[in-house]
Motif scaffolding. Structure first.
Motif, PDB file in Angstrom:
ATOM      1  N   PRO A 164      -1.154 -14.201   5.765  1.00 31.43           N
ATOM      2  CA  PRO A 164      -2.430 -13.831   5.139  1.00 31.43           C
ATOM      3  C   PRO A 164      -3.538 -14.843   5.378  1.00 31.43           C
ATOM      4  CG  PRO A 164      -0.622 -13.326   3.659  1.00 31.43           C
ATOM      5  CD  PRO A 164      -0.027 -14.056   4.834  1.00 31.43           C
ATOM      6  N   PRO A 214       2.740  -8.056  10.225  1.00 26.12           N
ATOM      7  CA  PRO A 214       3.229  -6.989   9.346  1.00 26.12           C
ATOM      8  C   PRO A 214       3.165  -5.658  10.084  1.00 26.12           C
ATOM      9  CG  PRO A 214       1.040  -7.722   8.667  1.00 26.12           C
ATOM     10  CD  PRO A 214       1.511  -8.680   9.698  1.00 26.12           C
ATOM     11  N   HIS A 266     -10.595   0.996   1.114  1.00 26.74           N
ATOM     12  CA  HIS A 266      -9.277   0.776   1.703  1.00 26.74           C
ATOM     13  C   HIS A 266      -8.925   1.957   2.608  1.00 26.74           C
ATOM     14  CE1 HIS A 266      -8.558  -2.487  -1.194  1.00 26.74           C
ATOM     15  NE2 HIS A 266      -9.081  -1.679  -2.106  1.00 26.74           N
ATOM     16  N   LEU A 308      -5.066  -5.324  10.205  1.00 28.50           N
ATOM     17  CA  LEU A 308      -4.635  -5.811   8.899  1.00 28.50           C
ATOM     18  C   LEU A 308      -5.120  -4.896   7.777  1.00 28.50           C
ATOM     19  CD1 LEU A 308      -5.097  -9.668   9.302  1.00 28.50           C
ATOM     20  CD2 LEU A 308      -3.047  -8.277   9.668  1.00 28.50           C
ATOM     21  N   GLU A 322      -2.419  -3.109   5.145  1.00 29.67           N
ATOM     22  CA  GLU A 322      -2.455  -3.171   3.684  1.00 29.67           C
ATOM     23  C   GLU A 322      -2.729  -1.811   3.069  1.00 29.67           C
ATOM     24  OE1 GLU A 322      -4.343  -6.340   1.710  1.00 29.67           O
ATOM     25  OE2 GLU A 322      -3.917  -7.830   3.253  1.00 29.67           O
ATOM     26  N   ALA A 372       0.402   0.508   3.361  1.00 31.79           N
ATOM     27  CA  ALA A 372       1.432   0.140   2.389  1.00 31.79           C
ATOM     28  C   ALA A 372       1.050   0.611   0.987  1.00 31.79           C
ATOM     29  CB  ALA A 372       1.652  -1.374   2.408  1.00 31.79           C
ATOM     30  N   GLN A 373      -0.217   0.435   0.628  1.00 28.72           N
ATOM     31  CA  GLN A 373      -0.690   0.898  -0.677  1.00 28.72           C
ATOM     32  C   GLN A 373      -0.509   2.397  -0.817  1.00 28.72           C
ATOM     33  OE1 GLN A 373      -4.737  -0.289  -1.756  1.00 28.72           O
ATOM     34  NE2 GLN A 373      -5.032   1.607  -2.896  1.00 28.72           N
ATOM     35  N   GLU A 407       5.831  -2.154  -1.037  1.00 29.36           N
ATOM     36  CA  GLU A 407       5.430  -3.548  -1.222  1.00 29.36           C
ATOM     37  C   GLU A 407       5.499  -4.234   0.133  1.00 29.36           C
ATOM     38  OE1 GLU A 407       8.303  -4.670  -4.151  1.00 29.36           O
ATOM     39  OE2 GLU A 407       7.013  -4.071  -5.818  1.00 29.36           O
ATOM     40  N   GLY A 456       2.921  -4.714   4.130  1.00 32.01           N
ATOM     41  CA  GLY A 456       1.584  -4.867   4.667  1.00 32.01           C
ATOM     42  C   GLY A 456       1.127  -6.294   4.823  1.00 32.01           C
ATOM     43  N   ARG A 457       1.949  -7.264   4.374  1.00 29.50           N
ATOM     44  CA  ARG A 457       1.610  -8.687   4.488  1.00 29.50           C
ATOM     45  C   ARG A 457       2.901  -9.471   4.722  1.00 29.50           C
ATOM     46  NH1 ARG A 457      -3.304  -9.924   1.712  1.00 29.50           N
ATOM     47  NH2 ARG A 457      -2.561 -11.946   0.974  1.00 29.50           N
ATOM     48  N   GLU A 513       4.606 -12.176   3.428  1.00 30.17           N
ATOM     49  CA  GLU A 513       4.658 -13.099   2.306  1.00 30.17           C
ATOM     50  C   GLU A 513       5.994 -12.955   1.593  1.00 30.17           C
ATOM     51  OE1 GLU A 513       1.248 -12.132  -0.016  1.00 30.17           O
ATOM     52  OE2 GLU A 513       2.183 -10.399  -0.970  1.00 30.17           O
ATOM     53  N   ALA A 561       7.796  -9.684  -0.220  1.00 34.09           N
ATOM     54  CA  ALA A 561       7.393  -8.394   0.336  1.00 34.09           C
ATOM     55  C   ALA A 561       8.552  -7.764   1.105  1.00 34.09           C
ATOM     56  CB  ALA A 561       6.202  -8.568   1.265  1.00 34.09           C
TER      57      ALA A 561
END
Length: 455
Positions: free
Chosen positions: A12, A49, A315, A362, A366, A369-370, A375, A377-378, A380, A383
């Motif tokens: 990120p 991702p 988004h 990116l 995100e 995924a939303q 969980e 899209g990144r 981290e 996730a």
């Protein structure tokens, strides 16, 4: 536990070098930049991702190339739809499973890790339900299980043939449910997903469109959501906008935002024909705009209000919709190029300044995924391990700096640069090939041969 070593990776906060990443139970457990590769690591050149393909009608893949001949009169979405209804009359459950298997494999090889299957073919030709109400959904689940793709299944409520509660006719009979039978179907799908697919699989709800439902039905079906994602086609065609405005007294996006409590768990598919006010209001609602640029171009839908939507913090994600062409890089490229052709400008889909490819990739990671309730899209810790690796030594990328990799991925390369894909930690693509590619293609070829004999 599995481990991956990437010479370059997009976290990120930006690009890092020599990242060592570990995965357990489908999720990222550790991220260690500046590390050294270990003997057990799977080594890749660049790791990002993976995107979700947020909108698919998998069965339409078998139609690709069949509707590109002009006949007398103006060709449009509506003439295409008529041909699609004729095609769907001949699909069997066996056809459906084999086609979905190919589609999901092609998505994974293109770099997608998950899919939102907007599933509206429910019944036998003529509209009689199968003995198992969710027979065709079960075929989708079998294809997802075979390929390893992350699935958000979106059984569709399709009750009417047009705005104003026009009765279903012809090929639409296979789609039809009232709210009560839809509730039974939804219950069956939720039960089967729990039994047959990994824990990252989801079941959402999908009222097909305002023209295929009615206000009271929509209110009732939204009560069944149980926190799941909600997807709906909206404002794809000017005729749809006119029909809904005449019937409900407001434009489709305007009416939906005013009446349905649209928020971050909604995905509005297409949303092509919006006013400036609708564009602003949709962006500020927190919902995802589900964009399908290749299909929208193929059907002549028109371009999305991309720059204005992003300027208000909107988004977005991308999907392959009709699956006439499954390509992650082309989907993102077409999104940007549609804006350039309309505006006679370059580098449109980026707020203010910066890399267009990075914004596209990116942002879609995100937003997708939303939209699917994943969980992901990144990159981290915690996730889902939805990961895509690509080859930076490929001739289309080898001249680029890391900060240009995503521009190269979107505008200079094709999906042949994809080397590996993980879906919730399932390593389904390696060396650019799906692990079960030959089996899946053979099943598809057999199914299509049988289908063509029936047409």
């Amino acid at each position: 536990m599995q481990s991956i070593f990437a010479h370059h990776a997009r976290l990120p906060q930006g690009w890092v070098i020599d990242l060592r990443l570990t995965v357990a139970d489908g999720r990222i457990v550790t991220l260690e930049p500046g590390a050294f590769a270990q003997p057990q690591d799977h080594c890749v050149m660049a790791l990002v991702p993976a995107l979700a393909n947020l909108h698919s009608h998998s069965f339409q893949r078998a139609m690709a190339g069949m509707t590109e001949t002009r006949v007398s009169g103006k060709e449009s979405f509506w003439s295409w739809r008529k041909l699609m209804y004729q095609f769907v009359d001949h699909l069997t459950p066996e056809h459906y499973e084999a086609i979905a298997g190919l589609v999901f494999m092609e998505m994974l090889e293109a770099g997608y890790a998950s899919v939102g299957e907007f599933h509206y073919v429910h019944h036998q030709p003529g509209g009689r339900p199968y003995a198992a109400l969710g027979e065709l959904s079960n075929r989708v689940f079998a294809a997802a299980d075979l390929t390893g793709i992350g699935l958000t299944h979106l059984p569709v409520l399709y009750s009417y043939g047009g705005a104003g509660q026009v009765p279903l006719s012809g090929g639409q009979q296979r789609f039809g449910n009232d709210v009560a039978r839809y509730a039974d179907l939804l219950s069956d799908c939720r039960s089967m997903v729990t039994k047959s697919l990994p824990s990252d699989a989801r079941v959402g709800i999908a009222p097909h469109s305002l023209r295929a439902t009615a206000p009271q039905d929509l209110k009732e079906v939204l009560s069944l959501r149980s926190g799941a994602p909600v997807h709906i086609h909206i404002a794809e065609q000017p005729q749809e906008v006119t029909d809904i405005s005449t019937w409900l007294g407001a434009r489709p996006v305007e009416w939906l935002l005013e009446n349905c409590g649209v928020g971050a768990d909604w995905c509005l598919i297409h949303a092509t024909h919006m006013t400036a006010q609708e564009t602003r209001d949709l962006a500020q609602s927190g919902a995802v705009a589900g964009l399908c640029p290749i299909t929208e171009g193929n059907l002549g839908d028109g371009p999305f209000n991309g720059a204005a939507f992003l300027s208000h913090g909107g988004h977005f994600g991308v999907g392959s919709d009709s699956n006439v062409r499954i390509s992650l890089s082309e989907e993102l490229r077409m999104l940007e190029y549609s804006q350039r052709l309309r505006d006679l400008a370059r580098n449109v889909m980026v707020p203010q300044e910066g890399s267009v490819g990075t914004t596209l990739y990116l942002g879609a990671a995100e937003g997708g995924a939303q939209a699917l309730g994943r969980e992901a899209g990144r990159l981290e810790v915690g996730a889902l391990a939805d990961l895509m690796a690509f080859d930076t030594t490929h001739v289309s990328l080898c001249a680029l700096r890391p900060d240009q990799f995503l521009d190269g991925l979107c505008f200079a390369s094709d999906d042949s640069v994809v080397s590996d894909v993980w879906s919730a930690g399932r390593h389904v693509v390696s060396g650019g090939r799906h692990a079960k590619r030959d089996q899946i293609i053979a099943a598809y070829a057999s199914a299509v041969a049988a289908l063509l004999d029936a047409l």
